[in-house]
Design an enzyme around this catalytic site. Sequence first.
Site, PDB file in Angstrom:
ATOM      1  N   SER A  44       0.845  -1.201   0.000  1.00  0.00           N
ATOM      2  CA  SER A  44       0.000   0.000   0.000  1.00  0.00           C
ATOM      3  C   SER A  44       0.874   1.243   0.000  1.00  0.00           C
ATOM      4  O   SER A  44       0.607   2.219  -0.701  1.00  0.00           O
ATOM      5  CB  SER A  44      -0.873   0.056   1.255  1.00  0.00           C
ATOM      6  N   TYR A 133      -1.309 -11.115   2.969  1.00  0.00           N
ATOM      7  CA  TYR A 133      -1.413  -9.707   3.395  1.00  0.00           C
ATOM      8  C   TYR A 133      -2.875  -9.448   3.756  1.00  0.00           C
ATOM      9  O   TYR A 133      -3.725  -9.308   2.888  1.00  0.00           O
ATOM     10  CB  TYR A 133      -0.939  -8.795   2.260  1.00  0.00           C
ATOM     11  N   LYS A 161       0.964 -11.027   7.090  1.00  0.00           N
ATOM     12  CA  LYS A 161       1.152  -9.627   7.485  1.00  0.00           C
ATOM     13  C   LYS A 161      -0.193  -9.180   8.007  1.00  0.00           C
ATOM     14  O   LYS A 161      -1.167  -9.087   7.255  1.00  0.00           O
ATOM     15  CB  LYS A 161       1.578  -8.796   6.281  1.00  0.00           C
ATOM     16  N   THR A 163      -2.412  -6.605   9.462  1.00  0.00           N
ATOM     17  CA  THR A 163      -2.661  -5.177   9.696  1.00  0.00           C
ATOM     18  C   THR A 163      -4.078  -5.008  10.233  1.00  0.00           C
ATOM     19  O   THR A 163      -5.035  -4.757   9.489  1.00  0.00           O
ATOM     20  CB  THR A 163      -2.450  -4.342   8.408  1.00  0.00           C
ATOM     21  N   GLY A 185       1.227  -4.941  11.327  1.00  0.00           N
ATOM     22  CA  GLY A 185       1.182  -3.920  10.281  1.00  0.00           C
ATOM     23  C   GLY A 185       0.852  -2.514  10.744  1.00  0.00           C
ATOM     24  O   GLY A 185       0.925  -1.591   9.936  1.00  0.00           O
TER      25      GLY A 185
HETATM   26  O1  NGF Z   1      -0.214   2.429   5.100  1.00  0.00           O
HETATM   27  C1  NGF Z   1      -0.930   1.628   5.655  1.00  0.00           C
HETATM   28  C2  NGF Z   1      -2.374   1.607   5.337  1.00  0.00           C
HETATM   29  N1  NGF Z   1      -0.505   0.769   6.595  1.00  0.00           N
HETATM   30  C3  NGF Z   1       0.906   0.669   6.915  1.00  0.00           C
HETATM   31  C4  NGF Z   1       1.358  -0.717   6.651  1.00  0.00           C
HETATM   32  O2  NGF Z   1       0.583  -1.663   7.332  1.00  0.00           O
HETATM   33  C5  NGF Z   1       1.184  -0.886   5.144  1.00  0.00           C
HETATM   34  C6  NGF Z   1       1.202   1.116   8.315  1.00  0.00           C
HETATM   35  O3  NGF Z   1       2.581   1.158   8.428  1.00  0.00           O
HETATM   36  C7  NGF Z   1       2.097  -1.747   4.530  1.00  0.00           C
HETATM   37  O4  NGF Z   1       2.802  -2.457   5.159  1.00  0.00           O
HETATM   38  C8  NGF Z   1       2.108  -1.747   3.062  1.00  0.00           C
HETATM   39  O5  NGF Z   1       2.724  -0.862   2.476  1.00  0.00           O
HETATM   40  O6  NGF Z   1       1.493  -2.603   2.468  1.00  0.00           O
HETATM   41  C9  NGF Z   1       0.605   2.507   8.570  1.00  0.00           C
HETATM   42  O7  NGF Z   1       0.972   3.401   7.546  1.00  0.00           O
HETATM   43  C10 NGF Z   1       1.070   3.075   9.903  1.00  0.00           C
HETATM   44  O8  NGF Z   1       0.815   2.153  10.905  1.00  0.00           O
HETATM   45  C11 NGF Z   1       0.355   4.402  10.190  1.00  0.00           C
HETATM   46  O9  NGF Z   1      -1.012   4.174  10.442  1.00  0.00           O
HETATM   47  O10 NGF Z   1      -3.065   1.387   6.464  1.00  0.00           O
END
Ligand code: NGF
Length: 288
Positions: A44, A133, A161, A163, A185
């Site tokens: 993401s 994911y 992963k 989240t 996550g």
């Molecule tokens: O950016 C997001 C969207 N989540 C990230 C991460 O879980 C995404 C998290 O670090 C990720 O790993 C990916 O790029 O696929 C958040 O940005 C962070 O905790 C701030 O809320 O939710």
Amino acid sequence: MKGIFSALLVPYDENGNIKEEGLRQLVRHNIDVCGIDGLYVGGSTGENFMLSTEEKKRIFEIVKDEAKDQVKLIAQVGSINLKEAVELGKFATALGYDSLSAVTPFYYKFDFSEIKNYYDTIIRETGNNMIIYSIPFLTGVNITLNQFAELFENEKVIGVKFTAADFYLLERLRKAFPNKLIFSGFDEMLLPAVVSGVDGAIGSTFNVNGKRAKEIFELGRKGEIEKAYQVQHVTNDLIEGILSNGLYQTIKEILKDKGVDAGYCRQPMKKLNEEGIKFAKELSAKYL
Ligand code: NGF
């Protein structure tokens, strides 16, 4: 395949093209300055779901070329176009990525047999390992404990992963699958996840705050919870500021402040205005 993995941002120019040199600088910044254990590429955070297949491949290529074998690399290849997911999976596997990961297929309300077939197909066609994911708040796809058990029956599914803020499900997963990898996550909930026994974490803010994330992870694993919370509190002051100003835009401005040509986000994501840029610089000066 354990520890702190940055969900890699991707720098774009004002026309939305990949800034290749900036991407290389960012890989180096993550390895040399933040000291991360690995990179999660094409997630993401990389604005992946707005990219063409060729652009996704180019990013995999540049990152592997720059990181070489210095850190572990996970390629997120998931797409609701299963043929694209397989094509990307084969590409990343040939480049030498340590594992694939794929977002649960979203938008159409796929039933569980379709989701299972999606993962089994990517694994069968690529021969690589897979990290599921799961990010229900963005995909709307919730996987139950029993469904995880079915997905994990495929020994190539090496982990998830995770989240989500569902610490009950996390605890159940940890107990039921001690040998599968669990990456948390949400960076702002890193310490509670470490206490729940995760093997690592994958996050966007680690691109700038990787050192603190490693500290939280290591202190948490040693059981030094008070000390770890002190670091999580400072981290969350920073994350709160980042989230209030625009997640990926603000991290990119902080990176620019540190000398990385991190560019802009790709439309339809907006640009920060003058005030937003100033606020990002203040966060950079105060916390990093
Ligand atoms: O950016 C997001 C969207 N989540 C990230 C991460 O879980 C995404 C998290 O670090 C990720 O790993 C990916 O790029 O696929 C958040 O940005 C962070 O905790 C701030 O809320 O939710």
